[in-house]
Design an enzyme around this catalytic site. Structure first.
Site, PDB file in Angstrom:
ATOM      1  N   SER A 210     -48.250 -35.826 -90.179  1.00  0.00           N
ATOM      2  CA  SER A 210     -47.031 -36.406 -89.625  1.00  0.00           C
ATOM      3  C   SER A 210     -47.211 -36.606 -88.124  1.00  0.00           C
ATOM      4  O   SER A 210     -47.395 -35.638 -87.383  1.00  0.00           O
ATOM      5  CB  SER A 210     -45.845 -35.477 -89.906  1.00  0.00           C
ATOM      6  OG  SER A 210     -44.645 -36.027 -89.426  1.00  0.00           O
ATOM      7  N   HIS A 290     -37.008 -26.717 -88.928  1.00  0.00           N
ATOM      8  CA  HIS A 290     -36.983 -28.159 -89.130  1.00  0.00           C
ATOM      9  C   HIS A 290     -35.596 -28.739 -88.885  1.00  0.00           C
ATOM     10  O   HIS A 290     -35.481 -29.884 -88.439  1.00  0.00           O
ATOM     11  CB  HIS A 290     -37.467 -28.554 -90.528  1.00  0.00           C
ATOM     12  CG  HIS A 290     -37.748 -30.033 -90.617  1.00  0.00           C
ATOM     13  ND1 HIS A 290     -36.812 -30.946 -91.030  1.00  0.00           N
ATOM     14  CD2 HIS A 290     -38.858 -30.748 -90.287  1.00  0.00           C
ATOM     15  CE1 HIS A 290     -37.328 -32.156 -90.984  1.00  0.00           C
ATOM     16  NE2 HIS A 290     -38.561 -32.069 -90.529  1.00  0.00           N
ATOM     17  N   HIS A 314     -45.927 -40.838 -91.186  1.00  0.00           N
ATOM     18  CA  HIS A 314     -46.557 -39.735 -91.924  1.00  0.00           C
ATOM     19  C   HIS A 314     -47.261 -40.265 -93.163  1.00  0.00           C
ATOM     20  O   HIS A 314     -47.039 -41.389 -93.605  1.00  0.00           O
ATOM     21  CB  HIS A 314     -45.553 -38.620 -92.260  1.00  0.00           C
ATOM     22  CG  HIS A 314     -44.670 -38.870 -93.434  1.00  0.00           C
ATOM     23  ND1 HIS A 314     -43.334 -38.568 -93.441  1.00  0.00           N
ATOM     24  CD2 HIS A 314     -44.920 -39.374 -94.671  1.00  0.00           C
ATOM     25  CE1 HIS A 314     -42.804 -38.874 -94.613  1.00  0.00           C
ATOM     26  NE2 HIS A 314     -43.744 -39.359 -95.378  1.00  0.00           N
TER      27      HIS A 314
END
Length: 346
Positions: A210, A290, A314
């Site tokens: 990513s 996250h 990603h």
């Protein structure tokens, strides 16, 4: 609006998408499109690690692998990145991509022996390879005009796709998800081959790369990203590196991409191996680290709107057991997939 799944890989769904057919994403995103004849891709990570000052053997190894890439059958694209791992080892990872497995196989046999078949003074070397069918793989880009990673070997980019900007979009972009839950099976095992250590992982191991590219940003946007988003991203990457095993992340690398002359560019990416796509999804949807990354990114993008020049992408693969290879020589015990091993096979 296109589907992220190419037409020739569409099939009758046994597993439904997370959004209705008339879903309209709030902003555009794009996926890589391979030629229909391409059935598999190869992503091969070649690592060299050392502690302290760089020995000459490390620089020689990097020159060697670049020379091997330039030989007959070498990759269509490769890039290089660097980071310091959880044990304090300076690590340079060169990742290469192919869209022709036969070409890779012919090239790889002598390369593998040269890379992990002989010791180099003061350094460890490793190889981590996936060769998934395209049905087990997906990509996503915020912009269609600058491919990165495996997308560079694709034929081109899609138009705007539907399956993004919602939790579950990552899974919905993988063609196999139409019919398969892609649940993991088994546990990683260590196989000793003299000084070489091989890890036999398990079915449906998940890889994500990513990336972030702020090279086009102007002063105010660059400052906003580096001061408000990147530190939060780094905190999450460090969590996965140091404590990810408990939530299904076997190992994580947060790396700065190197330019052709070896200098640090204005690009980075996180690369991690996960027990399953489901474990990655749980972290992305609900873990505090996250959630903070997502919040910082949304605040940033909301402030800048369409004028934002930060590029994001990603690639995610859920690999079958026979599509994987992990090999380590003179590396510390927590390197890569060695950190995941629970069973030793003589």
């Amino acid at each position: 609006m296109e589907s992220a799944i190419p037409l020739h890989l569409e099939t009758t769904r046994m597993r439904h998408k997370r959004v209705p057919d008339d879903y309209q994403p709030p902003y555009p995103s794009f996926v890589a499109r391979y030629k229909p004849a391409v059935s598999r891709v190869v992503m091969a990570y070649f690592g060299v690690q050392y502690r302290g000052a760089a020995p000459s053997s490390a620089l020689e190894a990097l020159e060697d692998i670049a020379g091997m890439f330039a030989s007959e059958g070498g990759p269509s694209h490769w890039d290089r990145a660097r980071y310091v791992d959880q044990a304090g080892y300076d690590t340079t990872v060169t990742v290469a991509y192919w869209d022709d497995v036969a070409r890779f196989d012919a090239w790889f046999a002598p390369t593998r022996e040269a890379w992990t078949g002989r010791s180099r003074d003061g350094v460890g070397t490793f190889i981590e390879v996936l060769r998934p069918t395209v049905a087990r793989h997906e990509t996503l880009f915020s912009s269609p005009d600058r491919p990165e990673g495996v997308a560079v070997v694709a034929e081109g980019m899609s138009g705007e796709v539907q399956e993004h900007a919602y939790w579950g979009g990552m899974r919905d972009r993988i063609p196999l998800s139409q019919t398969d839950a892609m649940a993991p099976g088994g546990a990683p095992e260590l196989i000793r081959d003299g000084a070489r250590l091989r890890v036999k992982a398990h079915d449906n191991l998940c890889l994500i790369r990513s990336g972030q590219d702020w090279s086009d940003t102007e002063a105010s946007e660059r400052k906003l990203y580096l001061d408000n988003v990147e530190p939060v991203l780094r905190e999450g990457m460090d969590f996965l590196r140091d404590d990810g095993l408990a939530i299904g992340c076997y190992t994580n690398r947060y790396m700065k991409v190197l330019a052709a002359d070896g200098s640090v560019s204005e690009k980075s990416y996180g690369q991690s191996w996960w027990k399953s796509l489901a474990a990655l999804e749980r972290w992305a949807e609900s873990h505090p680290t996250h959630v903070r990354i997502f919040g910082a990114a949304m605040k940033y993008l909301s402030a800048l709107g369409p004028s934002a020049k930060l590029r994001l992408y990603h690639e995610v693969t859920v690999a079958a057991a026979d599509e994987q290879l992990f090999e380590y020589l003179n590396c510390h015990p927590k390197t890569g997939m060695l950190a995941a091993v629970v069973t030793v096979t003589a």
